[in-house]
Enzyme design. Structure first.
Site, PDB file in Angstrom:
ATOM      1  N   THR A  39       0.943  -1.616   0.048  1.00  0.00           N
ATOM      2  CA  THR A  39       0.340   0.412   0.657  1.00  0.00           C
ATOM      3  C   THR A  39       0.924   1.458   0.106  1.00  0.00           C
ATOM      4  O   THR A  39       1.046   1.966   1.102  1.00  0.00           O
ATOM      5  CB  THR A  39      -1.044  -0.238   1.330  1.00  0.00           C
ATOM      6  OG1 THR A  39      -0.050  -0.507   2.772  1.00  0.00           O
ATOM      7  CG2 THR A  39      -1.811  -1.233   1.152  1.00  0.00           C
ATOM      8  N   GLU A  96      10.942  -7.955   9.591  1.00  0.00           N
ATOM      9  CA  GLU A  96      11.579  -8.296   9.342  1.00  0.00           C
ATOM     10  C   GLU A  96      13.425  -8.741   9.789  1.00  0.00           C
ATOM     11  O   GLU A  96      13.489  -8.010  10.635  1.00  0.00           O
ATOM     12  CB  GLU A  96      11.876  -7.453   7.607  1.00  0.00           C
ATOM     13  CG  GLU A  96      10.888  -7.280   7.127  1.00  0.00           C
ATOM     14  CD  GLU A  96      10.897  -6.449   5.609  1.00  0.00           C
ATOM     15  OE1 GLU A  96      12.489  -6.002   5.337  1.00  0.00           O
ATOM     16  OE2 GLU A  96      10.147  -5.555   5.320  1.00  0.00           O
ATOM     17  N   CYS A 114       7.139   0.441   6.041  1.00  0.00           N
ATOM     18  CA  CYS A 114       6.689   1.442   7.086  1.00  0.00           C
ATOM     19  C   CYS A 114       6.724   2.640   7.433  1.00  0.00           C
ATOM     20  O   CYS A 114       5.656   2.980   7.401  1.00  0.00           O
ATOM     21  CB  CYS A 114       6.351  -0.014   8.089  1.00  0.00           C
ATOM     22  SG  CYS A 114       5.830  -1.857   7.135  1.00  0.00           S
TER      23      CYS A 114
HETATM   24  C1  UDX Z   1       2.848  -5.129   3.419  1.00  0.00           C
HETATM   25  C2  UDX Z   1       2.075  -4.384   4.208  1.00  0.00           C
HETATM   26  O1  UDX Z   1       1.174  -5.537   3.541  1.00  0.00           O
HETATM   27  C3  UDX Z   1       1.832  -3.338   3.387  1.00  0.00           C
HETATM   28  O2  UDX Z   1       0.435  -2.769   4.262  1.00  0.00           O
HETATM   29  C4  UDX Z   1       3.308  -2.499   4.403  1.00  0.00           C
HETATM   30  O3  UDX Z   1       2.191  -1.146   4.806  1.00  0.00           O
HETATM   31  C5  UDX Z   1       4.083  -3.374   3.946  1.00  0.00           C
HETATM   32  O4  UDX Z   1       4.386  -4.379   4.524  1.00  0.00           O
HETATM   33  P1  UDX Z   1       4.815  -5.891   1.940  1.00  0.00           P
HETATM   34  O5  UDX Z   1       4.223  -7.544   2.106  1.00  0.00           O
HETATM   35  O6  UDX Z   1       6.045  -5.991   2.062  1.00  0.00           O
HETATM   36  O7  UDX Z   1       3.628  -5.477   2.445  1.00  0.00           O
HETATM   37  O8  UDX Z   1       3.880  -5.925   0.509  1.00  0.00           O
HETATM   38  P2  UDX Z   1       5.377  -6.754  -0.769  1.00  0.00           P
HETATM   39  O9  UDX Z   1       6.467  -7.267  -0.346  1.00  0.00           O
HETATM   40  O10 UDX Z   1       5.287  -5.000  -1.684  1.00  0.00           O
HETATM   41  O11 UDX Z   1       4.595  -7.688  -0.652  1.00  0.00           O
HETATM   42  C6  UDX Z   1       3.179  -7.387  -2.320  1.00  0.00           C
HETATM   43  C7  UDX Z   1       3.150  -8.213  -2.944  1.00  0.00           C
HETATM   44  O12 UDX Z   1       1.751  -8.068  -3.207  1.00  0.00           O
HETATM   45  C8  UDX Z   1       3.653  -8.327  -4.155  1.00  0.00           C
HETATM   46  O13 UDX Z   1       4.167  -9.161  -4.246  1.00  0.00           O
HETATM   47  C9  UDX Z   1       2.555  -7.934  -5.145  1.00  0.00           C
HETATM   48  O14 UDX Z   1       3.218  -8.048  -6.445  1.00  0.00           O
HETATM   49  C10 UDX Z   1       1.387  -8.275  -4.782  1.00  0.00           C
HETATM   50  N1  UDX Z   1       0.242  -7.386  -4.759  1.00  0.00           N
HETATM   51  C11 UDX Z   1       0.154  -5.531  -5.424  1.00  0.00           C
HETATM   52  C12 UDX Z   1      -0.581  -7.992  -5.920  1.00  0.00           C
HETATM   53  O15 UDX Z   1      -0.753  -9.025  -5.946  1.00  0.00           O
HETATM   54  N2  UDX Z   1      -2.059  -7.261  -6.733  1.00  0.00           N
HETATM   55  C13 UDX Z   1      -1.635  -5.911  -6.413  1.00  0.00           C
HETATM   56  O16 UDX Z   1      -2.624  -5.686  -6.947  1.00  0.00           O
HETATM   57  C14 UDX Z   1      -0.993  -6.039  -5.741  1.00  0.00           C
HETATM   58  C1  UDX Z   2       8.339  -2.023  11.940  1.00  0.00           C
HETATM   59  C2  UDX Z   2       7.841  -2.999  12.835  1.00  0.00           C
HETATM   60  O1  UDX Z   2       9.114  -3.178  13.992  1.00  0.00           O
HETATM   61  C3  UDX Z   2       6.565  -3.818  12.513  1.00  0.00           C
HETATM   62  O2  UDX Z   2       6.370  -3.924  13.536  1.00  0.00           O
HETATM   63  C4  UDX Z   2       6.175  -3.377  11.482  1.00  0.00           C
HETATM   64  O3  UDX Z   2       5.125  -4.720  11.499  1.00  0.00           O
HETATM   65  C5  UDX Z   2       6.442  -3.645  10.377  1.00  0.00           C
HETATM   66  O4  UDX Z   2       7.470  -1.957  10.901  1.00  0.00           O
HETATM   67  P1  UDX Z   2      10.659  -3.575  10.348  1.00  0.00           P
HETATM   68  O5  UDX Z   2      10.415  -2.303   9.367  1.00  0.00           O
HETATM   69  O6  UDX Z   2      11.169  -4.937   8.842  1.00  0.00           O
HETATM   70  O7  UDX Z   2       9.095  -3.498  10.924  1.00  0.00           O
HETATM   71  O8  UDX Z   2      11.480  -3.461  11.095  1.00  0.00           O
HETATM   72  P2  UDX Z   2      11.612  -3.088  12.786  1.00  0.00           P
HETATM   73  O9  UDX Z   2      12.491  -3.775  13.628  1.00  0.00           O
HETATM   74  O10 UDX Z   2      10.409  -2.146  13.788  1.00  0.00           O
HETATM   75  O11 UDX Z   2      13.214  -1.987  11.903  1.00  0.00           O
HETATM   76  C6  UDX Z   2      13.219  -0.434  11.419  1.00  0.00           C
HETATM   77  C7  UDX Z   2      13.890   0.181  11.671  1.00  0.00           C
HETATM   78  O12 UDX Z   2      14.238   0.792  12.606  1.00  0.00           O
HETATM   79  C8  UDX Z   2      15.780  -0.092  10.773  1.00  0.00           C
HETATM   80  O13 UDX Z   2      15.681   0.549   9.948  1.00  0.00           O
HETATM   81  C9  UDX Z   2      16.219  -0.214  11.731  1.00  0.00           C
HETATM   82  O14 UDX Z   2      17.619  -0.407  11.934  1.00  0.00           O
HETATM   83  C10 UDX Z   2      16.133   0.728  12.779  1.00  0.00           C
HETATM   84  N1  UDX Z   2      15.617   1.044  14.149  1.00  0.00           N
HETATM   85  C11 UDX Z   2      15.236  -0.495  14.734  1.00  0.00           C
HETATM   86  C12 UDX Z   2      16.797   2.048  14.743  1.00  0.00           C
HETATM   87  O15 UDX Z   2      17.391   2.866  14.397  1.00  0.00           O
HETATM   88  N2  UDX Z   2      16.813   2.117  16.647  1.00  0.00           N
HETATM   89  C13 UDX Z   2      15.798   1.086  17.385  1.00  0.00           C
HETATM   90  O16 UDX Z   2      16.160   0.747  18.251  1.00  0.00           O
HETATM   91  C14 UDX Z   2      15.644  -0.170  16.546  1.00  0.00           C
END
Ligand code: UDX
Ligand code: UDX
Length: 457
Positions: A88, A162, A273
């Site tokens: 999204t 992640e 995110c």
């Molecule tokens: C997730 C959450 O779903 C999103 O809301 C959040 O803000 C970011 O993390 P994520 O799984 O990380 O998304 O996204 P991505 O790895 O880009 O996967 C989305 C998939 O949906 C892609 O593989 C894309 O090809 C697929 N897609 C997108 C469809 O199959 N149909 C569509 O219409 C649009």
């Molecule tokens: C985040 C949220 O944690 C998760 O709950 C949500 O579903 C998706 O977004 P993600 O983006 O995968 O997850 O990783 P996260 O571990 O939260 O780290 C985000 C960023 O913050 C990274 O760049 C990380 O290095 C940074 N970070 C994290 C810091 O700089 N300091 C910290 O203490 C923790």
């Protein structure tokens, strides 16, 4: 047996469905995606995403009760429960550009569900992070035609991070399910709760109204990011005053009311995110005429940009204000360790700024080199990609630690130092390395929010 479909085979959809398949062997789960390449990768020995422990789970359930397919229409026709886990992104055009959510794919998916569903009752689960009231919009589209199907839209945001997705899915802090308060809404929430209850204790399954659930997801990410921006803002003050951010972080984190998580100073947060969700939150507040609230959250993102820029400016200032033709070794390009994901990684703006100064950059990363190449594909300059961190550092003036991969702590820094141009610099964007040891080897060490260790006069 229930037929479960997930639309979107990304970082969220793939691992989440693999985990549901593992714990609910009686149900059949199909994950579909518009990208044939992604689906082919999910069906291969090399999955499209790197996530520790994921391959083992996929191997266990793939072909048993988990299937990956490109046939969205057939998947929808058979499904009792449809998770929507598409990306999204932030809108890049028109009203709300750069801030609001681009809902065009969301709406397309709603229309595809509407035209292909064949079951009498279908539960649509909003997994993607969306603006508050998106589920209501989805329900409006789905119920726009009376074709004998009853759709119940519920919200079930995913909180996995992640790099630790399998751990987070196995043992989540909570499962949040938001539904309407009427009988049909509650029944749909209970059905989903029963699914999770296969492995998650009931007391961790929280039922709320739809909008609380949607807002909690946006707000959780905003709160986490806000903590990072807060600690990062104080690194700047530490550098001016001689206080040490690690000591400050430990001291405040021991206060139970504050807690010790997410207080690690960094070059800046990244990932798909945080920036996006805060922008959406701020835009939402603006939309509801709450400019002060909107500005408050915007400042979390501004501080992050400031921190990235500050890191770069420190590099420039300490290298005698010129980087032209100097080789900079970039240790880590992923936005965090244990992932190959480079979405919104701070490494990208840093590389762009270095290249604008005509530096030569040599990037190494254990998992993210392919994505780094894509991110930098349109950017001109002297860019090298090296699997081997020792090669990346050969002949370099500086090491820039951007991603704190464990293996970077274990490198032979004497060997690296010997192969570098002197004076040699380390800029530790994560306060991850043994600074004293590096200084004793001969490096000039620039941590974040701590005194510089310099051999220069
Ligand atoms: C997730 C959450 O779903 C999103 O809301 C959040 O803000 C970011 O993390 P994520 O799984 O990380 O998304 O996204 P991505 O790895 O880009 O996967 C989305 C998939 O949906 C892609 O593989 C894309 O090809 C697929 N897609 C997108 C469809 O199959 N149909 C569509 O219409 C649009
Ligand atoms: C985040 C949220 O944690 C998760 O709950 C949500 O579903 C998706 O977004 P993600 O983006 O995968 O997850 O990783 P996260 O571990 O939260 O780290 C985000 C960023 O913050 C990274 O760049 C990380 O290095 C940074 N970070 C994290 C810091 O700089 N300091 C910290 O203490 C923790």
């Amino acid at each position: 047996m229930v037929n479960i479909l997930c639309i979107g085979a990304g970082y969220v959809g793939g691992p989440t469905m693999a985990m549901i398949a593992k714990h609910c062997p009686e149900h059949r789960i199909i994950v579909v995606d518009i990208s044939a390449k992604r689906i082919a990768q999910w069906n291969s020995e090399k999955l499209p995403i790197y996530e520790p422990g994921l391959f083992e789970v996929v191997q266990e359930v793939r072909g048993r009760n988990l299937f990956f397919s490109t046939d969205v229409a057939v998947g929808i026709a058979e499904a009792d429960i449809i998770f929507v886990s598409i990306n999204t992104p932030t809108k890049t055009y028109g009203e709300g550009a750069g801030r609001g959510t681009d809902l065009q794919y969301w709406e397309q998916v709603a229309r595809a569900i509407l035209s292909n569903s064949q079951k009498r009752n279908v539960i649509v689960v909003e997994k993607s992070t969306l603006p508050v009231r998106a589920a209501a919009a989805m329900a409006r589209i789905l119920n726009s035609e009376k074709n004998g199907v009853h759709f119940e839209v519920i919200s079930n945001p995913e909180f996995l991070a992640e790099g630790t997705a399998i751990k987070d899915l196995t043992n989540p802090d909570r499962i949040l399910i938001g539904g309407r308060s009427n009988q049909s809404g509650q029944k749909a929430c209970d059905t989903l709760a029963d699914l999770y209850a296969h492995w998650v204790p009931r007391e961790k399954i929280l039922l709320t109204n739809v909008w609380s659930s949607e807002l909690s997801k946006l707000f959780a990410n905003a709160m986490l990011a806000q903590r990072i921006s807060s600690i990062n803002s104080i690194t700047a003050l530490c550098e001016k005053t001689g206080a040490d951010i690690s000591e400050v972080s430990q001291a405040i984190g021991m206060d139970k009311r504050i807690g010790s998580h997410f207080l690690e100073a960094s070059v800046g947060f990244g990932g798909s995110c945080f920036r996006k969700d805060i922008r959406h939150l701020a835009y939402l507040c603006e939309h509801y005429d709450l400019p002060e609230v909107s500005q408050y959250w915007d400042s979390v993102v501004s501080l992050n940009d400031y921190q990235i820029n500050r890191f770069f400016k420190n590099i420039l200032a300490s290298q005698f204000n010129t980087l032209a033709n100097k080789k900079m070794a970039i240790l880590g390009f992923a936005f965090k360790p244990d992932t190959g994901d480079t979405r919104d990684t701070p490494a990208l703006p840093i590389c762009q700024k270095l290249l604008a100064e005509q530096a030569s950059i040599s990037i190494t990363d254990p998992q993210a080199l392919a994505n780094a190449r894509l991110e930098l594909a349109d950017i001109e300059g002297d860019i090298h990609y090296e699997e081997d961190p020792y090669k990346a550092a050969e002949g370099a003036h500086s090491l820039l630690l951007i991603t704190h991969w464990q293996e970077y702590r274990e490198l032979d820094y004497q060997r690296i130092f010997d192969a570098m141009i002197k004076p040699a610099f380390v800029f530790d964007g994560r306060n991850f390395l043994d600074h004293q040891h590096l200084f004793e080897i001969g490096f000039n060490v620039f941590p974040l929010g701590k005194p510089i260790l310099s051999h220069l006069q």
